[in-house]
Scaffold this motif. Structure first.
Motif, PDB file in Angstrom:
ATOM      1  N   ARG A   1       0.934  -0.792   0.006  1.00 41.84           N
ATOM      2  CA  ARG A   1       0.251  -0.086   0.452  1.00 41.84           C
ATOM      3  C   ARG A   1       0.251   1.397   0.179  1.00 41.84           C
ATOM      4  O   ARG A   1       1.939   1.377   0.979  1.00 41.84           O
TER       5      ARG A   1
ATOM      6  N   CYS B   1     -12.101  10.523   8.920  1.00 45.03           N
ATOM      7  CA  CYS B   1     -10.589  10.392   8.628  1.00 45.03           C
ATOM      8  C   CYS B   1      -9.660  11.135   9.512  1.00 45.03           C
ATOM      9  O   CYS B   1      -9.922  12.744  10.402  1.00 45.03           O
TER      10      CYS B   1
ATOM     11  N   LYS C   1      -3.527  -0.911  -9.124  1.00 50.97           N
ATOM     12  CA  LYS C   1      -4.349  -0.726  -8.575  1.00 50.97           C
ATOM     13  C   LYS C   1      -4.449   0.578  -7.314  1.00 50.97           C
ATOM     14  O   LYS C   1      -4.124   0.800  -6.685  1.00 50.97           O
TER      15      LYS C   1
ATOM     16  N   GLY D   1     -11.591   0.154  -3.707  1.00 48.83           N
ATOM     17  CA  GLY D   1     -13.181   0.423  -4.089  1.00 48.83           C
ATOM     18  C   GLY D   1     -13.478   1.716  -2.530  1.00 48.83           C
ATOM     19  O   GLY D   1     -14.247   2.277  -2.737  1.00 48.83           O
ATOM     20  N   GLY D   2     -12.595   2.210  -2.077  1.00 56.33           N
ATOM     21  CA  GLY D   2     -12.384   3.723  -1.449  1.00 56.33           C
ATOM     22  C   GLY D   2     -13.664   4.614  -1.526  1.00 56.33           C
ATOM     23  O   GLY D   2     -13.715   4.933  -3.012  1.00 56.33           O
TER      24      GLY D   2
ATOM     25  N   LEU E   1     -17.313   1.626   4.738  1.00 56.79           N
ATOM     26  CA  LEU E   1     -17.342   2.255   5.790  1.00 56.79           C
ATOM     27  C   LEU E   1     -18.827   2.297   7.333  1.00 56.79           C
ATOM     28  O   LEU E   1     -20.266   2.753   6.859  1.00 56.79           O
TER      29      LEU E   1
ATOM     30  N   HIS F   1     -12.837   3.256  12.143  1.00 56.46           N
ATOM     31  CA  HIS F   1     -12.147   3.193  13.955  1.00 56.46           C
ATOM     32  C   HIS F   1     -11.881   4.601  14.142  1.00 56.46           C
ATOM     33  O   HIS F   1     -11.131   6.144  13.282  1.00 56.46           O
TER      34      HIS F   1
ATOM     35  N   THR G   1     -10.259  11.729  15.109  1.00 57.12           N
ATOM     36  CA  THR G   1     -11.268  11.574  14.356  1.00 57.12           C
ATOM     37  C   THR G   1     -12.617  13.099  14.679  1.00 57.12           C
ATOM     38  O   THR G   1     -12.581  12.543  16.535  1.00 57.12           O
TER      39      THR G   1
ATOM     40  N   LYS H   1     -14.350  -9.646   0.802  1.00 53.56           N
ATOM     41  CA  LYS H   1     -12.879  -9.436   1.636  1.00 53.56           C
ATOM     42  C   LYS H   1     -12.914  -9.172   3.016  1.00 53.56           C
ATOM     43  O   LYS H   1     -13.607  -7.254   2.920  1.00 53.56           O
TER      44      LYS H   1
ATOM     45  N   TYR I   1     -10.929  -7.374   5.480  1.00 50.51           N
ATOM     46  CA  TYR I   1      -9.793  -6.440   5.936  1.00 50.51           C
ATOM     47  C   TYR I   1      -9.944  -6.739   6.901  1.00 50.51           C
ATOM     48  O   TYR I   1      -9.102  -5.604   7.818  1.00 50.51           O
TER      49      TYR I   1
ATOM     50  N   MET J   1      -8.479  -3.290   9.708  1.00 46.89           N
ATOM     51  CA  MET J   1      -9.280  -2.642  10.370  1.00 46.89           C
ATOM     52  C   MET J   1     -10.578  -3.874  10.836  1.00 46.89           C
ATOM     53  O   MET J   1     -10.495  -3.474  12.013  1.00 46.89           O
TER      54      MET J   1
ATOM     55  N   ASP K   1      -6.922  -9.249   2.982  1.00 45.97           N
ATOM     56  CA  ASP K   1      -6.440  -8.641   2.410  1.00 45.97           C
ATOM     57  C   ASP K   1      -5.255  -8.324   3.112  1.00 45.97           C
ATOM     58  O   ASP K   1      -6.083  -7.603   3.796  1.00 45.97           O
TER      59      ASP K   1
ATOM     60  N   ILE L   1      -3.582   4.750   6.606  1.00 44.76           N
ATOM     61  CA  ILE L   1      -4.960   5.544   6.835  1.00 44.76           C
ATOM     62  C   ILE L   1      -6.000   5.456   7.918  1.00 44.76           C
ATOM     63  O   ILE L   1      -6.217   6.150   9.215  1.00 44.76           O
ATOM     64  N   VAL L   2      -5.843   3.563   8.969  1.00 43.42           N
ATOM     65  CA  VAL L   2      -6.525   3.782   9.707  1.00 43.42           C
ATOM     66  C   VAL L   2      -5.607   3.480  10.775  1.00 43.42           C
ATOM     67  O   VAL L   2      -6.708   3.572  12.370  1.00 43.42           O
TER      68      VAL L   2
END
Ligand code: V47
Length: 370
Positions: free
Chosen positions: A69, A83, A149, A184-185, A227, A263, A267, A298, A300, A303, A321, A329-330
Motif C-alpha cells: 500500500r 478521517c 490498483k 473501492g474506497g 465504511l 476506527h 477523528t 474481502k 480487511y 481494520m 487483504d 489511513i486507519v
C-alpha cells in the motif's frame, strides 16, 4: 438428516425459513429480507447461511495476495469527519510522495514478491493531472509486471475536473500510463443523509456510482467498499449493498466487496465506540447473502484485526487483504493492528480457520496453493 435440512430446521425455529430456503436454492434476497437478517437473525445461523453461499462460490479456498500500500499524499481538502489521515493544504504534517519516492518504495519491496501496488491519497488541489500519470508510469518503469490498483472514484472525479479531458479520455490516459484497476474506497455509505452529515464536500452516492460505471465501461475492474460502524443505520448498510448489486448487474465490473470497520480515534467522531466484533461479523455475513453477483467478500484484517478477519472466514468472507506492508489511513485513526502481515502469517490464519490458502493475482487467478 442432511446438513441443509438441519440448517432449514434451525432457520424455521428462528422464523427465517423463507429466507433460508431462498439462500439454499440461490434466489436473490430482497432489501426487506436483508434487513430482517441483519436486524434479527441469530449470529451463528447467519454464519451458516453465509457459508452456504461462500462454499457454492469458492469452495474451501481463501484467497490472499502480496500487495504493497502506498498513500501518496495525506493533503486533502474534503474534511471528512471520519478521517484521521488527512491534513488540510498548508497544515503541518502534510506530505506528497514524488514519483521517484514511489518508485523507490516499490523497488524496496520487490524482493517481497509483491504482485500489486495499491495506491491512494487525499484530494490535494495542488496536484496536476500529470502527477497522477507520472506516479503510475514511475511504478511501471521499474516493475512492468506489477498490477497497479490505484485511485478511488473520488480521486478519479478530481482528475476529471482538472484534466481538461472528457471522463472517458481521462480514464484512457490513466490506462495508457499503466493503471490496471481501481480500489473501492470513498464510497463510505451510499446514503444522502450520511453524505450530508459526514462528508458533504466529497462526491456523494450517485456520483460515486456514476464514476464506478465509467471505470467499468473504460474496461477497468474495481472493488467496492462500505465504511460502517459510525452514524449509519443497519438499514442504510443494506441499502448500500442493494445499490452495489444493481450496478454490478449492469456492468459486472466489481471484483470484490470490502466492508471497512470504522476506527474513531483522532477523528471528529472520536466519541463513537466503533463497531463490535459481532457487528463486523453480522455485516460481512449479510453482505455475502445480499451480494449474490459479487464473487468475493474481502476481510480487511487491518481494520478488523487479524483475529476477527480469521473468524469472518466462517461468516462469508473468502479473501484476506493481503500483505499490505505499509498501512497509514486507519493507523492514524487508532488501529493497533500490525502495518503488514507476512505470507506465512496469512497462511497460518487461513489454515487455522480450516480453509485452503490460495495466493492470487489481482484478478483472482490462483498463483500458488499453500
Ligand atoms: O476510503 C477512512 C476508509 C478507506 C477511516 O479496494 C476509514 O480492495 C475506518 O478503501 N476508520 C481507504 N476506515 C481504504 C480502502 C480499502 C482498503 C482495503 C482494500 C480496498 C480495496 C480498499 O478507508 C477510505 C475510507 O472509506 N477510512 N478513515 C477510519 N477512521
Amino acid at each position: 438428516m442432511t446438513s441443509l435440512d438441519w440448517l432449514l430446521d434451525r432457520a424455521a425455529a428462528a422464523d427465517v425459513d423463507d429466507i433460508a430456503e431462498k439462500i439454499c436454492v440461490g434466489t436473490r434476497l430482497s432489501y426487506e429480507e436483508g434487513l430482517r437478517l441483519i436486524e434479527h437473525c441469530d449470529l451463528t445461523l447467519l454464519g451458516w447461511l453465509a457459508t452456504v453461499v461462500r462454499q457454492r462460490k469458492v469452495g474451501d479456498y481463501v484467497f490472499f495476495n502480496r500487495n504493497l500500500r502506498i498513500d501518496y499524499t495525506n493533503i486533502c481538502n474534503k474534511r471528512c469527519l471520519f478521517c484521521a489521515f488527512d491534513r488540510l493544504p498548508g497544515e503541518a504534517g502534510g506530505y506528497v510522495l514524488e514519483p521517484a519516492e514511489i518508485q523507490r518504495l516499490v523497488l524496496e519491496h520487490l524482493s517481497h514478491g509483491i504482485t500489486e501496488v495499491h495506491m491512494v491519497g487525499g484530494i490535494n488541489p495542488r496536484l496536476p493531472f500529470r502527477y497522477y500519470l507520472d506516479t503510475v508510469r514511475a511504478i511501471k518503469e521499474v516493475a512492468p509486471n506489477i498490477h497497479v490498483k490505484a485511485f478511488t472514484a473520488v480521486e478519479i472525479a478530481q482528475m476529471i475536473k482538472i484534466s481538461k479531458l472528457s471522463p472517458e479520455e481521462t480514464l484512457l490516459a490513466l490506462r495508457e500510463a499503466g493503471l490496471d484497476s481501481c480500489p473501492g474506497g470513498g464510497a463510505e455509505i451510499l446514503s444522502e443523509r450520511v453524505h450530508k452529515e459526514l462528508y458533504p464536500l466529497k462526491i456523494g452516492p450517485q456520483q460515486w456510482l456514476e464514476i464506478q460505471r465509467l471505470i467499468h465501461r473504460s474496461g477497468l475492474r474495481s472493488t467496492a467498499t462500505m465504511l460502517y460502524g459510525h452514524i449509519e443505520t443497519r438499514a442504510e448498510r443494506v441499502a448500500h449493498m442493494v445499490q452495489l448489486r444493481e450496478l454490478q448487474d449492469e456492468t459486472g465490473g466489481f471484483l470484490a466487496f470490502v466492508p471497512l470497520a470504522f476506527h474513531p480515534d483522532n477523528t471528529e467522531l472520536s466519541q463513537l465506540p466503533g463497531p463490535t466484533g459481532v457487528e463486523d461479523l453480522r455485516t460481512i455475513a449479510v453482505a455475502r447473502l445480499m451480494l449474490d453477483n459479487f464473487d468475493h467478500i474481502k476481510a480487511y484484517w487491518v481494520m478488523l484485526t487479524p483475529k476477527v478477519a480469521q473468524v469472518s472466514l466462517a461468516f462469508g468472507a473468502d479473501d484476506l487483504d493481503g500483505t499490505v506492508i505499509h498501512e497509514t489511513i486507519v493507523h492514524e485513526a487508532g488501529a493497533k493492528t500490525p502495518q503488514g502481515l507476512s505470507v506465512e502469517q496469512l497462511v497460518h490464519l487461513i489454515r487455522g480457520a480450516g480453509r485452503r490458502p490460495a495466493e492470487r493475482d489481482s484478478h483472482y487467478r490462483v498463483l500458488r496453493e499453500w
